[in-house]
Design a protein around this motif. Sequence first.
Motif, PDB file in Angstrom:
ATOM      1  N   UNK A 107       7.816  -3.264  30.679  1.00  0.00           N
ATOM      2  CA  UNK A 107       7.734  -2.365  32.037  1.00  0.00           C
ATOM      3  C   UNK A 107       8.914  -2.360  32.715  1.00  0.00           C
ATOM      4  N   UNK A 108       9.508  -1.041  32.743  1.00  0.00           N
ATOM      5  CA  UNK A 108      10.764  -0.779  33.371  1.00  0.00           C
ATOM      6  C   UNK A 108      10.764  -0.876  34.890  1.00  0.00           C
ATOM      7  N   UNK A 109       9.615  -1.363  35.500  1.00  0.00           N
ATOM      8  CA  UNK A 109       9.598  -0.942  37.010  1.00  0.00           C
ATOM      9  C   UNK A 109      10.594  -1.926  37.709  1.00  0.00           C
TER      10      UNK A 109
ATOM     11  N   UNK B  71      10.180   7.607  38.909  1.00  0.00           N
ATOM     12  CA  UNK B  71       9.550   8.868  38.827  1.00  0.00           C
ATOM     13  C   UNK B  71       9.308   9.366  37.346  1.00  0.00           C
ATOM     14  N   UNK B  72      10.131   8.838  36.238  1.00  0.00           N
ATOM     15  CA  UNK B  72      10.209   9.079  34.917  1.00  0.00           C
ATOM     16  C   UNK B  72      10.352   7.660  34.225  1.00  0.00           C
ATOM     17  N   UNK B  73       9.489   7.165  33.988  1.00  0.00           N
ATOM     18  CA  UNK B  73       9.847   5.592  33.398  1.00  0.00           C
ATOM     19  C   UNK B  73      10.153   5.741  31.942  1.00  0.00           C
ATOM     20  N   UNK B  74       9.467   6.553  31.297  1.00  0.00           N
ATOM     21  CA  UNK B  74       9.682   6.689  29.770  1.00  0.00           C
ATOM     22  C   UNK B  74      10.300   7.826  29.213  1.00  0.00           C
ATOM     23  N   UNK B  75      10.947   8.725  29.860  1.00  0.00           N
ATOM     24  CA  UNK B  75      11.430   9.693  29.389  1.00  0.00           C
ATOM     25  C   UNK B  75      12.800  10.064  29.928  1.00  0.00           C
ATOM     26  N   UNK B  76      13.721   9.565  28.945  1.00  0.00           N
ATOM     27  CA  UNK B  76      15.193   9.636  29.292  1.00  0.00           C
ATOM     28  C   UNK B  76      15.751  11.020  29.617  1.00  0.00           C
TER      29      UNK B  76
ATOM     30  N   UNK C  57      16.403  14.998  36.522  1.00  0.00           N
ATOM     31  CA  UNK C  57      16.217  14.439  38.052  1.00  0.00           C
ATOM     32  C   UNK C  57      17.518  13.997  38.535  1.00  0.00           C
ATOM     33  N   UNK C  58      18.292  13.247  37.951  1.00  0.00           N
ATOM     34  CA  UNK C  58      19.814  12.684  38.454  1.00  0.00           C
ATOM     35  C   UNK C  58      20.705  13.962  38.847  1.00  0.00           C
ATOM     36  N   UNK C  59      20.828  14.941  38.066  1.00  0.00           N
ATOM     37  CA  UNK C  59      21.563  15.895  38.200  1.00  0.00           C
ATOM     38  C   UNK C  59      20.655  16.877  39.310  1.00  0.00           C
TER      39      UNK C  59
END
Length: 134
Positions: free
Chosen positions: A40-42, A88-93, A99-101
């Motif tokens: 889990x990347x949380x 906001x997007x845990x499993x979609x690189x 989103x960062x851009x």
Amino acid sequence: MTERSQKLSDRKRVWIRLIVSPINLAVVVGILLIHDRTGNPLSTDLLLLVAGAAGAVEMARLFRAGGYDTRPALAALGAGLAAGVGLFAPHDASLRMELRVLMVGVGLLALLVVYLRDVRKDAVTAIALTFIPV
């Protein structure tokens, strides 16, 4: 501040760094181990959010100590959101990068709105020093 009190103050700072740095490293390694074991990347995303915001505040404070007008709160908000976008997007690189851009672009626009009517000679420097931590 006298020379003796300055030396004592410097010694305290060194000891604080020698004690706090290993604790920080242990916390980071622990959080990364939790991520590795659970998948889990949380926890990692929260760590990135806090570290990004704290780093931006520190950089903005360093610029402010140098005599520049920076806004640590704005830097913390922008860097924290950009670093913690994984929440906001845990499993979609690819979505994370989009989103960062988007966040950096919106942050830059917000900063330009804040300085919209600033006609000082060093306004561009102030904008750059506020945005660099982000």
